[in-house]
Design a protein around this motif. Structure first.
Motif, short mmCIF file in Angstrom:
data_model
loop_
_atom_site.label_atom_id
_atom_site.label_comp_id
_atom_site.label_asym_id
_atom_site.label_seq_id
_atom_site.Cartn_x
_atom_site.Cartn_y
_atom_site.Cartn_z
N THR A 151 16.92 12.81 72.34
CA THR A 151 17.44 11.45 72.21
C THR A 151 18.48 11.37 71.10
O THR A 151 19.53 10.70 71.24
CB THR A 151 16.30 10.47 71.93
N SER A 152 18.21 12.05 69.98
CA SER A 152 19.18 12.06 68.87
C SER A 152 20.50 12.68 69.31
O SER A 152 21.59 12.19 68.96
CB SER A 152 18.61 12.83 67.68
N SER A 153 20.43 13.76 70.08
CA SER A 153 21.65 14.41 70.57
C SER A 153 22.45 13.46 71.45
O SER A 153 23.68 13.37 71.34
CB SER A 153 21.28 15.67 71.35
N PHE A 177 10.55 17.53 81.25
CA PHE A 177 11.59 18.39 81.85
C PHE A 177 12.70 17.55 82.46
O PHE A 177 13.89 17.83 82.29
CB PHE A 177 10.98 19.31 82.91
N VAL A 178 12.32 16.50 83.21
CA VAL A 178 13.33 15.62 83.84
C VAL A 178 14.16 14.92 82.78
O VAL A 178 15.39 14.83 82.88
CB VAL A 178 12.62 14.59 84.76
N TYR A 179 13.51 14.44 81.76
CA TYR A 179 14.22 13.73 80.70
C TYR A 179 15.19 14.66 79.98
O TYR A 179 16.35 14.31 79.72
CB TYR A 179 13.20 13.16 79.72
N THR A 180 14.73 15.84 79.66
CA THR A 180 15.58 16.81 78.97
C THR A 180 16.78 17.19 79.84
O THR A 180 17.92 17.31 79.36
CB THR A 180 14.77 18.05 78.59
N GLY A 181 16.54 17.40 81.15
CA GLY A 181 17.65 17.73 82.05
C GLY A 181 18.66 16.62 82.13
O GLY A 181 19.88 16.86 82.18
N SER A 182 18.22 15.38 82.15
CA SER A 182 19.15 14.23 82.18
C SER A 182 19.99 14.17 80.93
O SER A 182 21.19 13.87 80.97
CB SER A 182 18.33 12.94 82.34
N ILE A 183 19.36 14.47 79.79
CA ILE A 183 20.10 14.47 78.52
C ILE A 183 21.20 15.51 78.56
O ILE A 183 22.35 15.27 78.15
CB ILE A 183 19.15 14.71 77.34
N VAL A 184 20.87 16.70 79.06
CA VAL A 184 21.88 17.76 79.13
C VAL A 184 23.05 17.35 80.04
O VAL A 184 24.22 17.57 79.74
CB VAL A 184 21.22 19.07 79.63
N TRP A 185 22.73 16.72 81.20
CA TRP A 185 23.78 16.28 82.13
C TRP A 185 24.67 15.24 81.49
O TRP A 185 25.90 15.27 81.63
CB TRP A 185 23.12 15.74 83.40
N LEU A 186 24.10 14.28 80.76
CA LEU A 186 24.91 13.24 80.11
C LEU A 186 25.79 13.83 79.02
O LEU A 186 26.94 13.40 78.85
CB LEU A 186 23.98 12.19 79.51
N LEU A 187 25.27 14.80 78.28
CA LEU A 187 26.08 15.42 77.24
C LEU A 187 27.29 16.13 77.84
O LEU A 187 28.40 16.09 77.30
CB LEU A 187 25.23 16.39 76.43
N GLU A 188 27.06 16.80 78.95
CA GLU A 188 28.17 17.48 79.62
C GLU A 188 29.19 16.47 80.16
O GLU A 188 30.41 16.69 80.14
CB GLU A 188 27.64 18.36 80.75
N LEU A 189 28.67 15.34 80.68
CA LEU A 189 29.56 14.31 81.21
C LEU A 189 30.42 13.70 80.12
O LEU A 189 31.64 13.50 80.29
CB LEU A 189 28.72 13.22 81.90
N LEU A 190 29.83 13.38 78.98
CA LEU A 190 30.57 12.79 77.88
C LEU A 190 31.58 13.75 77.28
O LEU A 190 32.60 13.34 76.73
CB LEU A 190 29.61 12.32 76.79
N GLY A 191 31.32 15.03 77.38
CA GLY A 191 32.23 16.03 76.82
C GLY A 191 33.23 16.54 77.82
O GLY A 191 33.91 17.53 77.55
N ASN A 192 33.34 15.90 78.97
CA ASN A 192 34.30 16.32 80.02
C ASN A 192 34.10 17.78 80.41
O ASN A 192 35.05 18.48 80.76
CB ASN A 192 35.74 16.10 79.57
N LYS A 193 32.81 18.26 80.24
CA LYS A 193 32.47 19.62 80.62
C LYS A 193 33.29 20.67 79.92
O LYS A 193 33.50 21.76 80.40
CB LYS A 193 32.60 19.81 82.14
N LYS A 194 33.83 20.32 78.77
CA LYS A 194 34.63 21.27 78.00
C LYS A 194 33.93 21.56 76.67
O LYS A 194 33.64 20.64 75.91
CB LYS A 194 36.03 20.70 77.73
N ASP A 195 33.72 22.84 76.40
CA ASP A 195 33.10 23.29 75.13
C ASP A 195 31.83 22.51 74.80
O ASP A 195 31.60 22.08 73.67
CB ASP A 195 34.09 23.15 73.95
N VAL A 196 31.03 22.29 75.82
CA VAL A 196 29.77 21.56 75.59
C VAL A 196 28.77 22.49 74.91
O VAL A 196 28.47 23.56 75.42
CB VAL A 196 29.20 21.03 76.92
N ARG A 197 28.30 22.06 73.77
CA ARG A 197 27.30 22.83 73.03
C ARG A 197 26.09 21.95 72.73
O ARG A 197 26.26 20.83 72.29
CB ARG A 197 27.87 23.36 71.71
N GLU A 198 24.86 22.49 72.94
CA GLU A 198 23.65 21.71 72.65
C GLU A 198 23.49 21.56 71.14
O GLU A 198 23.68 22.52 70.40
CB GLU A 198 22.42 22.42 73.22
#
Length: 928
Positions: free
Chosen positions: A823-825, A602-623
């Motif tokens: 991890t792939s995402s 759960f912690v690992y998955t949450g961190s991945i989601v936060w990093l994806l949002e950070l890299l996308g400047n929180k704009k149109d972030v899609r999993e």
């Protein structure tokens, strides 16, 4: 004139004398020209027997017929017939006399197998062929007797036809009755083997000495009457057979229910037997060598006339197959002698060492013997008995007729041959199976007692004792117990096993009288093992042993079992844990490692989601879709498994055992119990349990007390028992104890019968009829029932093993799938981010050659007021400033969100749009 007349009268006698002398001389010359060479042949028969009388006439008739047909032959055999007087020593003495004093080159006979055994040895020593057409003992056919030829069938040739007949009628046990001679004993090993192939047993062998008196025969027949078997195979000489059947009729054994089968030694000469004997045989079956009698009618008439001439004081006899074989044997011998020839040759060679000793080792050897043997074995022809071929030193198996003795004769009921099995007629098609499966291929049989109902082959003797049924006191009285009636002394038995047995007896197609016999009645509870109880059946103390007897492979070595009437298996009775605190039970479906791994995921998955949002400047972030699939699979399966395991724990918590497996029980080193006398002790020892920890108990109360104490207090931690008994125990104690297992398979409980018992099949069918219907449920309810608060014994034994907590191994694949997706995402997002950043840096560099590319982003907010340096210049030759024109175009591009690039090539500038293929050319003189 008178002188002339006188001289003529004197000359007449002289002329007559001369003519007589001339004729005599001519006859003598002719006799010299047609002289034949005589060849001595010995014949040894029991001339006072039925077969001997028939054979003698056939041999003499064959000799006359052969040389009347072959008048031009240069040889002629001379017969020297001797009477062995049914004595082995006499037969050997006659053979020696024929060899030494008459120089016979061939011996025909002797008649009996016991006689032929010694005479054939003399034939080997002297190299004189011995040809017997009546000695049928299989042991005579041996490589050690090369000069013995059997011009008849080997007795073993008929055993397959007998076995086929027995199988067709479904008889499971037979008793052979045979004479105590080489002839009688010779067939028995072959007969037993043939019967074993069709699963038919021989519980007893009745051996009758030739010297048996009428009283001794009666005693033996009475003994047979006390047995259950009613199928008898008679193999003996015709003289002894006549005594057996006459006595059998006298004592009542030729009545309904009995089966008599005669071998061909009797049946082949039944036509010549006394009428009263044939009538005593009425209802018997017989195996007879088949001869097409339509071809023998003419020959039989001549043979009957010759027999009356040779035996004027004897009553008329009918020609038998032995007479035909004797006839064909003489033809084969005479033909061989002619082919070999005997001119100018001595008959015997002297031994190389001269001595006065009369020892058999120095006997003279025949000059013609080896050559005669070869010629006889090669000679094949169609004789009176059929195709006569001795190439294998004996006649080959052909076709047998199956007859039924009726009235003063017999009826034909079918045929048998090796290729087709049983046939009603010889012209029927060949069968694919060796043994007939039914009697549909036979004509109607009239059985003993003039009955047309096929005998079942066994029955309880009416004048004998009842079926002895052994009963054993069980540790569970519900299954079986017994007691002696104080008034009658009879044993009374009751229980689940008894009810099944008595119900099965009622369903048999015949009445079965029986009585109970108690095992080990001197003790209140039987301490004798069940192995001892079952062994009493093989020792014939009981006809059947019933009760709660487990069907085991080791016991089947000496008894046969019916089909089981209960379920099978060995399991453990162990104490059940009490109810646990349900407050934190929601944590129990998952193991500690799985809980930790889940939290980390759960912690690992949450961190991945936060990093994806950070890299996308929180704009149109899609999993990413792969990570969505991984999470969906993980949580759906994980959630379902958790829910299912939790529901199971809540359901079976009351039945949770203190010990979960037999391996755990063994490793724990605690005390374990079993029922005294049961095979379970051997099972536990085979499983490497410490013998000092294995304790025996007699009654269910003892089991219960020991389990209550526990292993630490001198009791036991578990009780190993068979499933049927566990159901009974848990029907009373379902709230305290539960079952673990079964961990060992058994065949269930059944009844033990002697090997080959004819009752076995019918009892098994009756038991199946009971267990497949409602009767078994009624009997179970009567004796087992359900007590206290146990609604069902099955509910108490439904537990097999404690539901295990879900561990990380159960979801290893899902963890890997979810980790790979997340991890792939992240990796893909980082690559895209770095690529875009690097691309932006390249575009910000100046074009040193003035001929580069410049990317211009014209978003909507820029067109509203911001301009570049080039936008401030106006285009020459126009009435509109460069700034205004650029603003107009910028507004259009900004509204459509289109990127525009300017290219400077060959003095011309082109503008194009990435999302629109429309191109606006600008003059070469224009500039930004």
């Amino acid at each position: 004139m008178e002188e002339r007349t006188r001289r003529r009268d004197l000359r007449a006698p002289q002329i007559i004398l001369f003519l007589l002398l001339f004729i005599h001389f001519g006859v003598a010359q002719n006799a010299t020209r047609t002289r034949v060479d005589e060849f001595p042949v010995g014949v040894i028969l029991d001339l006072q027997t039925l077969v001997g009388k028939i054979a003698r006439t056939s041999i003499l008739m064959a000799l006359d017929d052969f040389y009347s047909v072959h008048k031009n032959y240069s040889t002629k055999i001379v017969l020297h017939i001797r009477d062995a007087k049914s004595d082995n020593v006499q037969a050997a003495s006659e053979a020696l006399d024929l060899l030494e004093n008459h120089n016979v080159q061939i011996i025909v006979g002797p008649q009996k197998s016991s006689q032929a055994s010694f005479v054939s040895d003399l034939g080997n020593r002297s190299q004189v062929p011995v040809i017997s057409f009546t000695a049928t003992n299989p042991s005579l056919y041996s490589a050690s007797l090369p000069y013995f030829i059997r011009a008849t069938l080997n007795d073993s040739a008929q055993v397959q036809s007998i076995a086929c007949l027995i199988k067709a009628y479904g008889w499971r046990r037979v008793v052979p009755i045979y004479e105590d001679t080489d002839y009688g004993r010779g067939i028995i090993p072959y007969l037993i083997d043939a019967l074993e192939e069709i699963d038919t047993r021989v519980p007893y062998r009745s051996v009758i000495p030739l010297s048996a008196t009428s009283e001794e025969i009666s005693q033996e027949l009475y003994k047979l009457m006390t047995m259950q078997t009613r199928v008898f195979i008679v193999h003996m000489s015709s003289t002894l057979a006549a005594s057996i059947f006459s006595k059998a009729k006298e004592v009542g054994m030729m009545s309904k229910g009995f089966v008599w089968i005669m071998t061909n030694g009797i049946t082949n000469i039944i036509d010549s037997m006394n009428t009263s004997v044939v009538e005593a045989m009425n209802g018997a079956l017989g195996i007879q060598f088949y001869v097409n009698k339509s071809e023998l009618d003419r020959f039989t008439i001549g043979w009957n006339r010759r027999f009356q001439i040779d035996n004027p004081n004897e009553p008329p006899l009918k020609l038998s197959i032995f007479g035909l074989w004797g006839y064909d044997t003489i033809w084969a011998v005479a033909e061989a002698v002619e082919k070999v020839g005997v001119k100018n040759r001595t008959l015997f060679k002297k031994p190389s060492v001269a001595t006065n000793s009369a020892s058999l080792e120095i006997m003279e050897t025949s000059v013609f013997g080896p050559e005669l043997l070869k010629v006889i074995l090669k000679n094949k022809f169609r004789g009176k008995s059929g195709y006569f071929d001795l190439s294998d030193r004996q006649l080959q198996v052909s076709t047998f007729r199956i007859i039924n003795v009726f009235g003063k004769g017999w009826n034909n009921i079918g045929f048998w041959n090796e290729e087709s099995g049983i046939l009603q007629q010889l012209n029927l098609g060949k069968s694919k199976t060796k043994y007939a499966s039914s009697v549909s291929g036979l004509n109607l049989v009239t059985w003993p007692g003039n009955s047309t109902e096929t005998p079942k082959g066994w029955e309880i003797p009416g004048s004998g004792k009842k079926l002895q049924v052994g009963v054993h006191k069980s540790a569970y009285k519900e299954y079986m117990t017994n007691e002696r009636d104080p008034i009658t002394g009879a044993i009374k038995a009751s229980g689940f096993s008894i009810d099944i047995f008595e119900e099965a007896v009622k369903r048999l197609p015949y009445a079965l009288p029986y009585e109970y016999v108690a095992f080990d009645t001197s003790r209140d509870t039987s301490s004798g093992t069940y192995d001892d109880f079952v062994r009493e059946v093989s020792l014939k103390k009981y006809d059947v042993a019933i009760g709660d007897i487990t069907i085991r492979y080791s016991r089947m070595a000496y008894v046969d079992f019916t089909v089981p009437y209960t379920e099978s298996g060995v399991a453990m009775i162990v104490p059940a844990k009490g109810s646990a605190n349900k407050t934190w039970i929601f944590l129990q479906p998952l193991s500690r490692d799985l809980w930790l791994a889940t939290i980390l995921m759960f912690v690992y998955t949450g961190s991945i989601v936060w990093l994806l949002e950070l890299l996308g400047n929180k704009k149109d972030v899609r999993e990413p879709i792969p990570r969505k699939i991984g999470i969906m699979i993980f949580f759906s399966l994980f959630g379902d498994s958790y829910t299912a395991n939790l529901a199971t724990m809540l359901t079976v918590e009351q039945l949770k055992p203190t010990i979960n497996s037999i391996d755990e029980l063994r490793k724990s080193g605690v005390n374990v119990g079993y029922r005294n006398g049961s095979f379970v002790r051997n099972l536990l020892e085979d499983l490497n349990f410490n013998t000092s920890k294995i304790k025996a108990y007699d009654t269910p109360d003892d089991f219960y007390s020991a389990l209550s104490k526990g292993s630490k207090n001198g009791g036991i931690a578990a009780f190993v028992h068979e499933v049927p008994y566990i159901k009974l125990f848990l029907a009373k104690h379902c709230k305290e104890y539960t079952m673990v297992g079964p961990f060992y398979k058994t065949a269930g409980l059944g009844y033990a019968f002697p090997k080959g018992s004819p009752l076995l099949g019918d009892m098994s069918k009756a038991i199946l009829n009971i267990t497949e219907g409602n009767t078994i449920m009624q009997i179970e309810k009567k004796w087992i029932g359900y007590q206290n608060d146990c609604k069902s014994a099955d509910s108490a034994v439904s537990y097999v093993s404690d539901p295990e907590k879900l561990s990380i191994d159960n979801f290893k694949g899902l963890f890997i799938l979810n980790g790979i997706a997340s991890t792939s995402s992240l990796i893909i997002a980082v690559i895209i981010y770095l690529y875009e950043k690097n691309k932006s840096m390249i575009k910000m560099q100046p074009d040193q050659n003035g001929d580069g590319l410049e990317e211009i982003n014209k978003p909507q907010e820029q067109s509203e007021g911001s301009t570049t340096e080039e936008n401030n210049q106006s285009e020459p030759g126009t009435g509109q400033s460069g700034q205004q024109q650029e603003e107009t175009e910028g507004n259009e591009i900004g509204n459509r969100n289109i990127q525009t690039r300017s290219v400077k090539r060959s003095g011309s500038i082109f503008l194009w749009r990435e999302r629109n293929t429309k191109v606006a050319p600008i003059s070469s003189s224009s500039r930004f």
